[in-house]
Write an enzyme that holds these catalytic residues in place. Structure first.
Site, PDB file in Angstrom:
ATOM      1  N   LYS A 240       2.077 -13.731   6.291  1.00  0.00           N
ATOM      2  CA  LYS A 240       2.114 -14.769   5.255  1.00  0.00           C
ATOM      3  C   LYS A 240       3.590 -15.121   5.036  1.00  0.00           C
ATOM      4  O   LYS A 240       4.088 -15.156   3.909  1.00  0.00           O
ATOM      5  CB  LYS A 240       1.428 -14.202   4.003  1.00  0.00           C
ATOM      6  CG  LYS A 240       1.079 -15.183   2.957  1.00  0.00           C
ATOM      7  CD  LYS A 240      -0.083 -16.082   3.313  1.00  0.00           C
ATOM      8  CE  LYS A 240      -0.137 -17.174   2.256  1.00  0.00           C
ATOM      9  NZ  LYS A 240      -0.759 -18.403   2.654  1.00  0.00           N
TER      10      LYS A 240
ATOM     11  N   TYR B  90       0.811  -1.222   0.000  1.00  0.00           N
ATOM     12  CA  TYR B  90       0.000   0.000   0.000  1.00  0.00           C
ATOM     13  C   TYR B  90       0.840   1.265   0.000  1.00  0.00           C
ATOM     14  O   TYR B  90       0.303   2.357   0.077  1.00  0.00           O
ATOM     15  CB  TYR B  90      -0.884   0.054   1.248  1.00  0.00           C
ATOM     16  CG  TYR B  90      -2.101  -0.819   1.182  1.00  0.00           C
ATOM     17  CD1 TYR B  90      -2.084  -2.018   0.500  1.00  0.00           C
ATOM     18  CD2 TYR B  90      -3.272  -0.441   1.814  1.00  0.00           C
ATOM     19  CE1 TYR B  90      -3.201  -2.821   0.458  1.00  0.00           C
ATOM     20  CE2 TYR B  90      -4.395  -1.241   1.769  1.00  0.00           C
ATOM     21  CZ  TYR B  90      -4.352  -2.431   1.102  1.00  0.00           C
ATOM     22  OH  TYR B  90      -5.467  -3.227   1.068  1.00  0.00           O
TER      23      TYR B  90
ATOM     24  N   ASP C 223      -6.048  -5.008   6.371  1.00  0.00           N
ATOM     25  CA  ASP C 223      -7.205  -4.457   5.668  1.00  0.00           C
ATOM     26  C   ASP C 223      -8.277  -5.542   5.543  1.00  0.00           C
ATOM     27  O   ASP C 223      -9.443  -5.340   5.893  1.00  0.00           O
ATOM     28  CB  ASP C 223      -6.739  -3.997   4.275  1.00  0.00           C
ATOM     29  CG  ASP C 223      -7.757  -3.093   3.600  1.00  0.00           C
ATOM     30  OD1 ASP C 223      -8.801  -2.807   4.199  1.00  0.00           O
ATOM     31  OD2 ASP C 223      -7.501  -2.681   2.449  1.00  0.00           O
TER      32      ASP C 223
ATOM     33  N   ASP D 109      -3.834 -16.998   6.150  1.00  0.00           N
ATOM     34  CA  ASP D 109      -4.982 -17.779   5.665  1.00  0.00           C
ATOM     35  C   ASP D 109      -5.585 -18.615   6.799  1.00  0.00           C
ATOM     36  O   ASP D 109      -6.806 -18.695   6.960  1.00  0.00           O
ATOM     37  CB  ASP D 109      -4.610 -18.649   4.453  1.00  0.00           C
ATOM     38  CG  ASP D 109      -3.279 -19.351   4.599  1.00  0.00           C
ATOM     39  OD1 ASP D 109      -2.467 -18.894   5.409  1.00  0.00           O
ATOM     40  OD2 ASP D 109      -3.046 -20.357   3.925  1.00  0.00           O
TER      41      ASP D 109
END
Ligand code: NAP
Length: 406
Positions: free
Chosen positions: A219, A152, A297, A273
């Site tokens: 992740k 971002y 987000d 996840d």
């Protein structure tokens, strides 16, 4: 203004709040004025009730968005940014994103100009709010999303441009990679500095608010040097700066039989996840969650939806010396001036603000007032259409009902 307020200050990194703090507010565009009017009445009434006149907020209007444009010809006057920096705490309604004119988003600009590096979103169920899950009350988390880095940060090159071609050629020829020539490119920076100040804020929050778990979500199994590093630097910070309070999962099981000892905070991590499953399947195992920008987000909205509160979710953008509390929804222009929409998001953001000031008694009263009002099924149109046997009320009447229920 009958009485002059005093500025909030910082000493030793801790916020110092006078009894009559000056707090700037931005009313906001579209439905902003409607929800602000209800919010300010509720907050003033709760503070009065909790402290019997000993404490009071001295509100100071500052301008951004359409009102600023009409008054000063600018969407985000420098005086507004300076006022927030100077007063350390401010609150805002939603702002229109100007189309064209060089400003990407007023919210993003405010975050960047004030270095509000954490987007903080508490997610907690209010009984009676329609939710898509069976036991929404089991989720009660505070999410700390990093606000300044990751994909971002705006370092991007559009497919087909000369700059994209240069970047692709540079990477392919210098690092023996095979990026397809027709790719668009984005860069994902995650730094030690950016990670550790976020994790530090999350751990301090846990200590200050009696929360016992801080979970780093990443992740890192795939993106080792960005997301994986976020996890490693987070643990490193916990070990160095919070060695006396933090324990990890290994220590939890080896030394404490799986029970977090009194006065300690468990710091653990989950892969992003898996975390989306965890918040559905084992929601009560999580309390404070710290994550990089993109994961944050997604997870913030997923958690808010789980408690049925997307339209009522509160939020704040917080830095080391300033905090801006805000409604998380937009300006809903089609409802502007109709005294119709739900002021819950801004009211709950104001509750966060009261907690940030250390005015917990007032915060608790507003929260209870809101809970009772919803339990009485006196709700705005958005909730009424999903609740059986509910009475529809206007924005201002919803505010009145909360005040009655303080
Ligand atoms: P929006 O203003 O959030 O509205 C979308 C829909 O959400 C509304 O039509 C309404 O749904 C529901 N909604 C939003 N707030 C509500 C409330 N307080 N009570 C009840 N329902 C509510 O999103 P948008 O139409 O995409 O964006 C409009 C403008 O807001 C844009 O200029 C955008 O850039 C800006 N924006 C600002 C912020 C911010 O300042 N933080 C955030 C997001 C967007 P129903 O019609 O189905 O009832």
């Amino acid at each position: 203004m009958s009485e002059q307020g005093k500025k909030i200050t910082f000493a030793g990194g801790r916020i110092q709040v006078p009894d009559h703090p000056i707090i700037p507010f931005i009313e906001g565009d579209g439905i902003g004025p409607d929800i602000w009017k209800a919010t300010v009445r509720v907050i003033d009434a709760a503070v009065e009730k909790a402290y019997q006149g000993r404490r009071r907020i001295v509100w100071k209007e500052i301008y951004a968005g359409e009102k600023a444009h009409a008054k000063f010809g600018e969407w985000l006057p420098k005086a507004t940014v300076d006022a927030i920096a100077e007063h350390a705490v401010a609150i805002k309604g939603p702002l229109t994103t100007p189309v064209g004119g060089g400003i990407r988003s007023l919210n993003v600009s405010l975050r960047q100009l004030l270095d509000l590096y954490a987007c903080v979103r508490p997610v907690r169920y209010i009984a009676g709010v329609p939710s898509p899950v069976r036991q929404p009350e089991k989720l009660n988390v505070v999410i700390f999303r990093e606000n300044t880095e990751d994909v971002y940060s705006g370092i991007e090159w559009e497919q087909g441009t000369e700059d994209a071609r240069k970047v692709i050629d540079f990477i392919n020829s210098n690092f023996n990679k095979r990026i397809r020539p027709d790719s668009g490119i984005g860069v994902k920076p995650i730094s030690i500095f950016g990670t550790q100040r976020l994790v530090r804020m999350a751990i301090r929050y846990a200590i200050d608010h009696g929360r016992k778990r801080v979970t780093l979500v990443h992740k890192g199994n795939i993106m080792k040097y960005t997301e994986g590093a976020f996890r490693d630097w987070g643990y490193q910070l916990a070990r160095t700066e919070f060695a006396d309070v933090c324990i990890d999962e290994k220590e939890l099981w080896e030394k404490h039989g799986g029970n977090i000892p009194e006065g300690k905070i468990l710091i653990n991590d989950r892969i992003a996840d898996a975390m989306f499953q965890q918040v559905l399947l084992r929601p009560d195992e999580y309390e404070v969650i710290a994550l990089p920008n993109l994961n944050g987000d997604y997870l913030s909205d997923a958690c808010a939806a789980q408690v049925g509160g997307l339209g009522m979710a509160p939020g704040a953008n917080i830095g080391d010396t300033a905090a801006l509390f805000e409604a998380t929804h937009g300006t809903a222009p089609k409802y502007a001036g109709q005294d119709k929409v739900n002021p819950g998001s801004l009211i709950l953001s104001a509750v966060m603000m009261l907690e940030h000031l250390g005015w917990q008694e007032a915060a608790d009263r507003v929260y209870r007032g809101l809970e009772r009002t919803i339990a009485q099924k006196r709700v705005t149109y958005d909730l009424e259409r999903q609740m059986e046997g509910a009475t529809i009320v206007k924005t201002s009447q919803f505010g009145d009902a909360i005040i009655e229920n303080l």
